[in-house]
Write a protein that holds these residues in place. Structure first.
Motif, PDB file in Angstrom:
ATOM      1  N   THR A   8       0.821  -1.210   0.000  1.00  0.00           N
ATOM      2  CA  THR A   8       0.000   0.000   0.000  1.00  0.00           C
ATOM      3  C   THR A   8       0.853   1.256   0.000  1.00  0.00           C
ATOM      4  O   THR A   8       0.365   2.342   0.313  1.00  0.00           O
ATOM      5  N   GLY A  42      -2.217  -8.304  -9.420  1.00  0.00           N
ATOM      6  CA  GLY A  42      -2.928  -7.223  -8.737  1.00  0.00           C
ATOM      7  C   GLY A  42      -2.553  -5.845  -9.219  1.00  0.00           C
ATOM      8  O   GLY A  42      -2.801  -4.850  -8.526  1.00  0.00           O
ATOM      9  N   HIS A  47      -6.743  -0.488  -7.039  1.00  0.00           N
ATOM     10  CA  HIS A  47      -7.752  -0.215  -6.023  1.00  0.00           C
ATOM     11  C   HIS A  47      -8.825  -1.296  -5.965  1.00  0.00           C
ATOM     12  O   HIS A  47      -9.656  -1.296  -5.055  1.00  0.00           O
ATOM     13  N   TYR A  48      -8.835  -2.220  -6.939  1.00  0.00           N
ATOM     14  CA  TYR A  48      -9.785  -3.327  -6.895  1.00  0.00           C
ATOM     15  C   TYR A  48      -9.335  -4.335  -5.836  1.00  0.00           C
ATOM     16  O   TYR A  48      -8.181  -4.340  -5.407  1.00  0.00           O
ATOM     17  N   PRO A  49     -10.228  -5.232  -5.408  1.00  0.00           N
ATOM     18  CA  PRO A  49      -9.861  -6.216  -4.375  1.00  0.00           C
ATOM     19  C   PRO A  49      -8.789  -7.189  -4.857  1.00  0.00           C
ATOM     20  O   PRO A  49      -8.605  -7.408  -6.058  1.00  0.00           O
ATOM     21  N   GLU A  50      -8.108  -7.808  -3.913  1.00  0.00           N
ATOM     22  CA  GLU A  50      -7.132  -8.838  -4.240  1.00  0.00           C
ATOM     23  C   GLU A  50      -7.830 -10.009  -4.927  1.00  0.00           C
ATOM     24  O   GLU A  50      -8.937 -10.393  -4.555  1.00  0.00           O
ATOM     25  N   ALA A  56      -6.442  -3.851  -3.321  1.00  0.00           N
ATOM     26  CA  ALA A  56      -7.156  -3.049  -2.319  1.00  0.00           C
ATOM     27  C   ALA A  56      -6.280  -1.900  -1.829  1.00  0.00           C
ATOM     28  O   ALA A  56      -6.331  -1.496  -0.668  1.00  0.00           O
ATOM     29  N   ARG A  59      -6.256   4.169  -4.866  1.00  0.00           N
ATOM     30  CA  ARG A  59      -6.354   4.325  -6.319  1.00  0.00           C
ATOM     31  C   ARG A  59      -5.221   5.184  -6.874  1.00  0.00           C
ATOM     32  O   ARG A  59      -4.761   4.983  -8.006  1.00  0.00           O
ATOM     33  N   LEU A  94     -18.287  -5.014 -10.325  1.00  0.00           N
ATOM     34  CA  LEU A  94     -17.629  -4.971  -9.021  1.00  0.00           C
ATOM     35  C   LEU A  94     -18.604  -4.580  -7.920  1.00  0.00           C
ATOM     36  O   LEU A  94     -18.576  -5.126  -6.819  1.00  0.00           O
ATOM     37  N   GLU A  99     -19.526 -13.106  -6.343  1.00  0.00           N
ATOM     38  CA  GLU A  99     -18.109 -13.447  -6.423  1.00  0.00           C
ATOM     39  C   GLU A  99     -17.815 -14.262  -7.681  1.00  0.00           C
ATOM     40  O   GLU A  99     -16.782 -14.067  -8.324  1.00  0.00           O
ATOM     41  N   LYS A 102     -17.746 -11.854 -10.682  1.00  0.00           N
ATOM     42  CA  LYS A 102     -16.537 -11.037 -10.692  1.00  0.00           C
ATOM     43  C   LYS A 102     -15.344 -11.835 -11.211  1.00  0.00           C
ATOM     44  O   LYS A 102     -14.560 -11.340 -12.030  1.00  0.00           O
ATOM     45  N   ARG A 103     -15.213 -13.075 -10.758  1.00  0.00           N
ATOM     46  CA  ARG A 103     -14.059 -13.877 -11.153  1.00  0.00           C
ATOM     47  C   ARG A 103     -14.193 -14.369 -12.596  1.00  0.00           C
ATOM     48  O   ARG A 103     -13.186 -14.556 -13.285  1.00  0.00           O
TER      49      ARG A 103
END
Length: 401
Positions: A8, A42, A47-50, A56, A59, A94, A99, A102-103
């Motif tokens: 981060t 990643g 800024h998108y989830p792992e 995460a 941004r 998103l 889930e 998304k995947r």
């Protein structure tokens, strides 16, 4: 990639990006393979989830990643070709997707393996999208929806694998209710795409006929009857992606006009100089405002401010392209090619002045007409009282008679 907590900080992001480059040297790795590896690391949209192309992380750290990759000559995806997927479908999936959805959808969307289109506007429901008539009826036993209707002004439908679709699922409710949002496979039986030739001579847009199209309930996005709320998320992101595109100083539509002014002194007049200066300043103000808007996105979802940016984008493009045609005189009346074709992307700066002038006329229609956006700015930004609407609470089936 190194295991552990998601990075981060700028330093951690640089280190992670260099790990990606070491494991997948751009010179020795195919474009698609590199983009897949970048997503899995990643570093697609940090800024998108792992697990979904991100970490995460803030941004703002995306710029750190992009700078490292650009310096290394790494390939990137093409937002011009997959802009609807990146700017509209992805943030909506998103926000509302399961889930599994998304995947399934985000990785091939970002890599550019699957192109998306937007199945929203209809012949009788363009600016007033909530008046849409396309129907979807559920077969509860099979958990499948059957869709009947027509969509129009659909960019990239001829290239798309998937479409984001809104359809009416309960005509007994008022028009903003009883709408449901779906992910439509454009290769399914019953989906027919026909070209719409435009003033440019090309068929960048399409009309789409949906006849007995069967969509599994697993491809519904959001709750049944909540499609208007889901669609608003799409529309707000669309206006930001159109009006808030990142461009360099003196980039975009103002670039070819400024270049012509510098390279062709015989075309100059005092009056044209004054207009060019005014539009150059306005273009720079719009560019900086777009930067500020993107910084505000770090804090959350886009708001109605994107409508103001899209308004400015349309007006400026039309005024700048008009100035360019006038500056070029007789040359500005020439048009390079009127061949009917179905392009994969819109290229404003790579074409001639005549194309820019004609194509910019659509900027005040696509992504929400300027008249509708003025209402949004007036009501939701300035807080002015809304216009009276007699049809707002009536059942759609009564309005459609």
């Amino acid at each position: 990639m190194t295991a552990g907590a998601a990075p981060t900080t700028p330093e951690a992001l640089r280190a992670r990006t260099r790990e990606l480059l070491a494991a997948h040297p751009p010179a020795d790795t195919g474009r698609t393979a590199f983009l897949r590896a970048r997503f899995d690391a990643g570093l697609a949209w940090v800024h998108y989830p792992e697990g979904l192309g991100g970490l995460a992380a803030p941004r703002s750290l995306q710029a750190v990643v992009d700078a490292e990759l650009e310096a290394a000559g790494a390939p990137d995806n093409d937002p011009r070709r997959i802009g609807i997927g990146l700017g509209m479908a992805a943030p909506t999936i998103l926000a509302y997707g399961t889930e599994e959805q998304k995947r399934r959808f985000l990785r091939p969307l970002w890599v550019g393996e699957e192109i998306w289109c937007q199945l929203f506007s209809e012949p009788g429901a363009g600016s007033d999208l909530a008046a849409l008539a396309t129907r979807a009826v559920l077969d509860e036993g099979a958990a499948v929806w059957t869709v009947e209707g027509q969509k129009v002004w659909t960019s990239s439908a001829h290239n798309a694998r998937w479409g984001i679709l809104v359809a009416r699922t309960d005509p007994a409710l008022p028009k903003h209710q009883g709408i449901t949002y779906f992910l439509c496979d454009m290769h399914d039986p019953g989906v027919e795409v026909r070209p719409l030739r435009q003033i440019t001579g090309e068929a960048e847009f399409n009309e789409v006929f949906l006849t007995g199209v069967r969509i599994p309930d697993t491809h519904r996005l959001g709750a049944v009857g909540e499609g208007w709320a889901v669609a608003r998320t799409t529309l707000m992101n669309e206006r930001v992606s159109i009006g808030g595109m990142r461009i360099p100083r003196e980039g975009g539509m103002i670039a070819p006009v400024a270049a012509a002014w510098r390279e062709r002194p015989e075309l100059r007049t005092h009056a044209l100089h004054q207009r060019l200066l005014e539009l150059w300043v306005e273009a720079e103000v719009a560019r900086l405002t777009g930067e500020r808007l993107r910084q505000q996105l770090v804090a959350g979802q886009p708001g109605p401010e994107g409508s103001g940016m899209k308004l400015a984008f349309a007006r400026l493009n039309q005024e700048i392209s008009g100035l360019e045609v006038e500056l070029l005189g007789e040359e500005g009346l020439l048009y390079e090619d009127w061949t009917m074709r179905r392009p994969e992307l819109v290229d404003f700066t790579g074409r001639d002045a005549g194309y820019r002038y004609l194509r910019s006329k659509g900027n005040s229609i696509e992504g929400g007409t300027s008249e509708i956006l003025l209402n949004i700015v007036a009501e939701r930004v300035l807080g002015l009282p809304p216009e009276p609407r007699d049809d707002k609470d009536l059942a759609w089936k009564d309005l459609s008679r």
